[in-house]
Design a protein around this motif. Structure first.
Motif, PDB file in Angstrom:
ATOM      1  N   LYS A   1      -7.230   6.401  -0.778  1.00 51.13           N
ATOM      2  CA  LYS A   1      -7.861   5.924  -2.005  1.00 51.13           C
ATOM      3  C   LYS A   1      -6.897   5.899  -3.187  1.00 51.13           C
ATOM      4  CE  LYS A   1     -12.728   6.945  -1.138  1.00 51.13           C
ATOM      5  NZ  LYS A   1     -13.956   7.634  -1.618  1.00 51.13           N
ATOM      6  N   ASN A   2      -6.081   6.930  -3.339  1.00 50.21           N
ATOM      7  CA  ASN A   2      -5.247   7.049  -4.537  1.00 50.21           C
ATOM      8  C   ASN A   2      -3.836   6.500  -4.367  1.00 50.21           C
ATOM      9  OD1 ASN A   2      -7.342   8.370  -5.936  1.00 50.21           O
ATOM     10  ND2 ASN A   2      -6.760  10.331  -5.048  1.00 50.21           N
ATOM     11  N   THR A   3      -3.336   6.466  -3.144  1.00 53.66           N
ATOM     12  CA  THR A   3      -1.990   5.926  -2.906  1.00 53.66           C
ATOM     13  C   THR A   3      -2.048   4.532  -2.302  1.00 53.66           C
ATOM     14  OG1 THR A   3      -1.101   8.158  -2.565  1.00 53.66           O
ATOM     15  CG2 THR A   3       0.222   6.318  -1.764  1.00 53.66           C
ATOM     16  N   ALA A   4      -2.799   4.386  -1.218  1.00 56.05           N
ATOM     17  CA  ALA A   4      -2.901   3.082  -0.546  1.00 56.05           C
ATOM     18  C   ALA A   4      -3.896   2.153  -1.221  1.00 56.05           C
ATOM     19  CB  ALA A   4      -3.289   3.279   0.919  1.00 56.05           C
ATOM     20  N   GLN A   5      -4.649   2.626  -2.207  1.00 55.14           N
ATOM     21  CA  GLN A   5      -5.567   1.802  -2.993  1.00 55.14           C
ATOM     22  C   GLN A   5      -6.542   1.037  -2.102  1.00 55.14           C
ATOM     23  OE1 GLN A   5      -3.430  -0.428  -6.146  1.00 55.14           O
ATOM     24  NE2 GLN A   5      -1.619   0.606  -5.359  1.00 55.14           N
ATOM     25  N   ILE A   6      -7.226   1.785  -1.264  1.00 53.30           N
ATOM     26  CA  ILE A   6      -8.177   1.158  -0.358  1.00 53.30           C
ATOM     27  C   ILE A   6      -9.473   0.789  -1.085  1.00 53.30           C
ATOM     28  CG2 ILE A   6      -9.469   3.179   0.432  1.00 53.30           C
ATOM     29  CD1 ILE A   6      -9.037   2.175   3.282  1.00 53.30           C
ATOM     30  N   VAL A   7      -9.652   1.311  -2.299  1.00 48.97           N
ATOM     31  CA  VAL A   7     -10.857   1.056  -3.077  1.00 48.97           C
ATOM     32  C   VAL A   7     -10.498   0.362  -4.379  1.00 48.97           C
ATOM     33  CG1 VAL A   7     -12.824   2.086  -4.271  1.00 48.97           C
ATOM     34  CG2 VAL A   7     -12.042   3.045  -2.107  1.00 48.97           C
ATOM     35  N   HIS A   8     -11.067  -0.798  -4.612  1.00 45.18           N
ATOM     36  CA  HIS A   8     -11.039  -1.442  -5.928  1.00 45.18           C
ATOM     37  C   HIS A   8     -12.128  -2.509  -5.978  1.00 45.18           C
ATOM     38  CE1 HIS A   8      -9.142  -5.238  -4.634  1.00 45.18           C
ATOM     39  NE2 HIS A   8      -8.364  -4.515  -3.876  1.00 45.18           N
TER      40      HIS A   8
ATOM     41  N   HIS B   1       0.804  -1.224   0.000  1.00 46.15           N
ATOM     42  CA  HIS B   1       0.000   0.000   0.000  1.00 46.15           C
ATOM     43  C   HIS B   1       0.837   1.273   0.000  1.00 46.15           C
ATOM     44  CE1 HIS B   1      -3.788  -2.147   0.583  1.00 46.15           C
ATOM     45  NE2 HIS B   1      -3.143  -2.925   1.420  1.00 46.15           N
ATOM     46  N   PHE B   2       2.107   1.179  -0.345  1.00 46.72           N
ATOM     47  CA  PHE B   2       2.933   2.380  -0.450  1.00 46.72           C
ATOM     48  C   PHE B   2       2.852   3.002  -1.833  1.00 46.72           C
ATOM     49  CE2 PHE B   2       4.617   0.783   3.455  1.00 46.72           C
ATOM     50  CZ  PHE B   2       5.057   1.896   4.144  1.00 46.72           C
ATOM     51  N   GLY B   3       1.994   2.481  -2.699  1.00 46.61           N
ATOM     52  CA  GLY B   3       1.712   3.128  -3.963  1.00 46.61           C
ATOM     53  C   GLY B   3       2.603   2.735  -5.117  1.00 46.61           C
ATOM     54  N   SER B   4       3.443   1.715  -4.966  1.00 44.87           N
ATOM     55  CA  SER B   4       4.344   1.332  -6.051  1.00 44.87           C
ATOM     56  C   SER B   4       3.670   0.415  -7.071  1.00 44.87           C
ATOM     57  CB  SER B   4       5.583   0.619  -5.482  1.00 44.87           C
ATOM     58  OG  SER B   4       6.270   1.467  -4.583  1.00 44.87           O
ATOM     59  N   PHE B   5       2.654  -0.319  -6.654  1.00 43.61           N
ATOM     60  CA  PHE B   5       1.975  -1.266  -7.534  1.00 43.61           C
ATOM     61  C   PHE B   5       0.469  -1.024  -7.460  1.00 43.61           C
ATOM     62  CE2 PHE B   5       5.997  -3.260  -6.603  1.00 43.61           C
ATOM     63  CZ  PHE B   5       6.367  -3.868  -7.790  1.00 43.61           C
ATOM     64  N   ARG B   6      -0.209  -1.376  -8.546  1.00 48.70           N
ATOM     65  CA  ARG B   6      -1.659  -1.248  -8.624  1.00 48.70           C
ATOM     66  C   ARG B   6      -2.359  -2.600  -8.493  1.00 48.70           C
ATOM     67  NH1 ARG B   6      -3.291   3.484  -7.511  1.00 48.70           N
ATOM     68  NH2 ARG B   6      -5.276   3.014  -8.553  1.00 48.70           N
ATOM     69  N   ASN B   7      -1.638  -3.678  -8.686  1.00 49.86           N
ATOM     70  CA  ASN B   7      -2.224  -5.007  -8.653  1.00 49.86           C
ATOM     71  C   ASN B   7      -1.456  -5.865  -7.658  1.00 49.86           C
ATOM     72  OD1 ASN B   7      -2.244  -8.000  -9.728  1.00 49.86           O
ATOM     73  ND2 ASN B   7      -4.081  -7.021 -10.571  1.00 49.86           N
ATOM     74  N   PHE B   8      -2.174  -6.445  -6.686  1.00 55.51           N
ATOM     75  CA  PHE B   8      -1.496  -7.199  -5.624  1.00 55.51           C
ATOM     76  C   PHE B   8      -0.859  -8.470  -6.168  1.00 55.51           C
ATOM     77  CE2 PHE B   8      -1.240 -10.185  -2.103  1.00 55.51           C
ATOM     78  CZ  PHE B   8      -0.622  -9.410  -1.132  1.00 55.51           C
TER      79      PHE B   8
ATOM     80  N   ALA C   1      -4.099  -1.175   4.608  1.00 53.55           N
ATOM     81  CA  ALA C   1      -3.946   0.162   4.035  1.00 53.55           C
ATOM     82  C   ALA C   1      -3.889   1.214   5.134  1.00 53.55           C
ATOM     83  CB  ALA C   1      -5.097   0.458   3.079  1.00 53.55           C
ATOM     84  N   LEU C   2      -4.712   1.062   6.167  1.00 50.20           N
ATOM     85  CA  LEU C   2      -4.659   1.990   7.297  1.00 50.20           C
ATOM     86  C   LEU C   2      -3.319   1.881   8.018  1.00 50.20           C
ATOM     87  CD1 LEU C   2      -8.256   1.487   8.772  1.00 50.20           C
ATOM     88  CD2 LEU C   2      -7.434   3.412   7.415  1.00 50.20           C
ATOM     89  N   GLY C   3      -2.796   0.658   8.134  1.00 47.63           N
ATOM     90  CA  GLY C   3      -1.487   0.483   8.765  1.00 47.63           C
ATOM     91  C   GLY C   3      -0.365   1.088   7.950  1.00 47.63           C
ATOM     92  N   ALA C   4      -0.446   0.951   6.623  1.00 44.05           N
ATOM     93  CA  ALA C   4       0.593   1.528   5.764  1.00 44.05           C
ATOM     94  C   ALA C   4       0.581   3.049   5.840  1.00 44.05           C
ATOM     95  CB  ALA C   4       0.396   1.062   4.325  1.00 44.05           C
ATOM     96  N   TYR C   5      -0.612   3.653   5.941  1.00 41.07           N
ATOM     97  CA  TYR C   5      -0.689   5.107   6.022  1.00 41.07           C
ATOM     98  C   TYR C   5       0.046   5.633   7.256  1.00 41.07           C
ATOM     99  CZ  TYR C   5      -2.494   9.701   7.134  1.00 41.07           C
ATOM    100  OH  TYR C   5      -2.584  11.021   7.485  1.00 41.07           O
ATOM    101  N   CYS C   6       0.044   4.877   8.338  1.00 42.90           N
ATOM    102  CA  CYS C   6       0.711   5.328   9.560  1.00 42.90           C
ATOM    103  C   CYS C   6       2.213   5.511   9.365  1.00 42.90           C
ATOM    104  CB  CYS C   6       0.455   4.331  10.700  1.00 42.90           C
ATOM    105  SG  CYS C   6      -1.297   4.187  11.165  1.00 42.90           S
ATOM    106  N   PHE C   7       2.776   4.930   8.301  1.00 43.02           N
ATOM    107  CA  PHE C   7       4.202   5.065   8.018  1.00 43.02           C
ATOM    108  C   PHE C   7       4.484   6.081   6.916  1.00 43.02           C
ATOM    109  CE2 PHE C   7       3.851   0.915   9.978  1.00 43.02           C
ATOM    110  CZ  PHE C   7       4.963   0.845  10.796  1.00 43.02           C
TER     111      PHE C   7
END
Length: 304
Positions: free
Chosen positions: A253-260, A58-65, A276-282
């Motif tokens: 939504k746009n970086t951590a991709q919480i919506v798809h 969720h650091f925004g480097s990839f769009r597909n897990f 995603a919430l955990g990644a945002y904390c960093f």
């Protein structure tokens, strides 16, 4: 792309917590139906490795897990995760870290109330509106609700953050649940005190009285059909700082991709949300209301 040194630091922070968590819960296994305790088998990937992989996505480097796991975790970072299982197996075992991850968020990752709190909600659609009747994964769970961006079929995420942009608490409800629902604030306001700043959608005398009894003053803007009233300049200034909670929703939504709309199970939807919430904390780019001024030391997790 996330650099390798951040991978190591993120793993060290999580692994330190997991060791304390496992030591605290050692010997406290639940009894089975026959009255015996069944040990938890050791998996190829440890809980700290699973949590690191989930947050790192969720650091925004990839769009597909799937692409992220197959080509980054099992490719570029193969030396960091030599025992990485197959993608299908990882999807099956990721839910085993739900409770450790939730404890990590509440005890180590989320921020604390500073007396200045912002609250807002955002829609989390699970599919396009035209396909809402054909959706089987979230059948009888997802609901239809209307927000500022129109109708949505899915859920609603309620967030509370402090003036440093640190998440304090969150609540996940159906999309048709009102922002002023008292059941929502039973969770959101549990750790709050001081002033709570919200938009005009939270205007409610009943909600104001309920929060005021708990030592929380709800401050909102005035609707067009409301009579004008005097408001302290400080409250007006802090209401303009509500961009903080809006920025958090944008980052999620746009970086951590919480919506798809690619979820194939409810369990994986929940794991994607909390990771995603955990990644945002960093994140290093958290918005702040009072730049250069700190009320108290924060416990927000940051890289070394």
């Amino acid at each position: 792309m996330t650099t390798s040194y951040k991978v190591t630091e993120l793993f060290c922070i999580i692994d330190e917590f997991c060791k304390l968590f496992e030591a605290e819960n050692a010997g406290k296994l639940l009894l089975a139906d026959d009255g015996t305790r069944h040990r938890r088998r050791k998996a190829s990937l440890s809980d700290s490795e699973i949590m690191t992989i989930l947050l790192l996505f969720h650091f925004g480097s990839f769009r597909n897990f799937k692409h992220y796991y197959l080509f980054y975790i099992k490719g570029t970072l193969k030396s960091y995760f030599p025992d990485a299982v197959s993608y299908n197996r990882f999807v099956e075992i990721e839910s085993r870290v739900f409770f450790p991850l939730m404890f990590f968020l509440n005890l180590k990752a989320f921020g604390r109330c500073t007396g200045i709190t912002f609250v807002d909600s955002t829609m989390i659609p699970v599919c396009h509106n035209l396909r809402r009747y054909a959706n089987k994964v979230f059948k009888s769970m997802a609901t239809d609700g209307k927000g500022t961006m129109g109708w949505c079929h899915g859920f609603k995420l309620h967030l509370a953050c402090n003036d440093r942009g640190e998440i304090i608490a969150f609540v996940l409800t159906g999309a048709n649940v009102s922002d002023k629902d008292p059941e929502v604030f039973k969770v959101l306001a549990k750790r709050l005190y001081g002033k709570l700043f919200a938009d005009k959608g939270y205007v409610s005398q009943k909600l104001f009285d309920s929060l005021f009894e708990d030592g929380i003053q709800l401050v909102t803007g005035l609707r067009v059909n409301m009579k004008n009233k005097l408001m302290p300049f400080y409250d007006k200034m802090m209401l303009r700082k509500r961009y903080i909670i809006e920025t958090i929703n944008d980052l999620l939504k746009n970086t951590a991709q919480i919506v798809h709309s690619r979820h194939r199970s409810v369990t994986n939807f929940i794991m994607n949300l909390i990771s995603a919430l955990g990644a945002y904390c960093f994140f290093d780019n958290k918005p702040k209301a009072l730049v250069g001024y700190t009320i108290e030391n924060t416990r927000q997790r940051n890289f070394f």
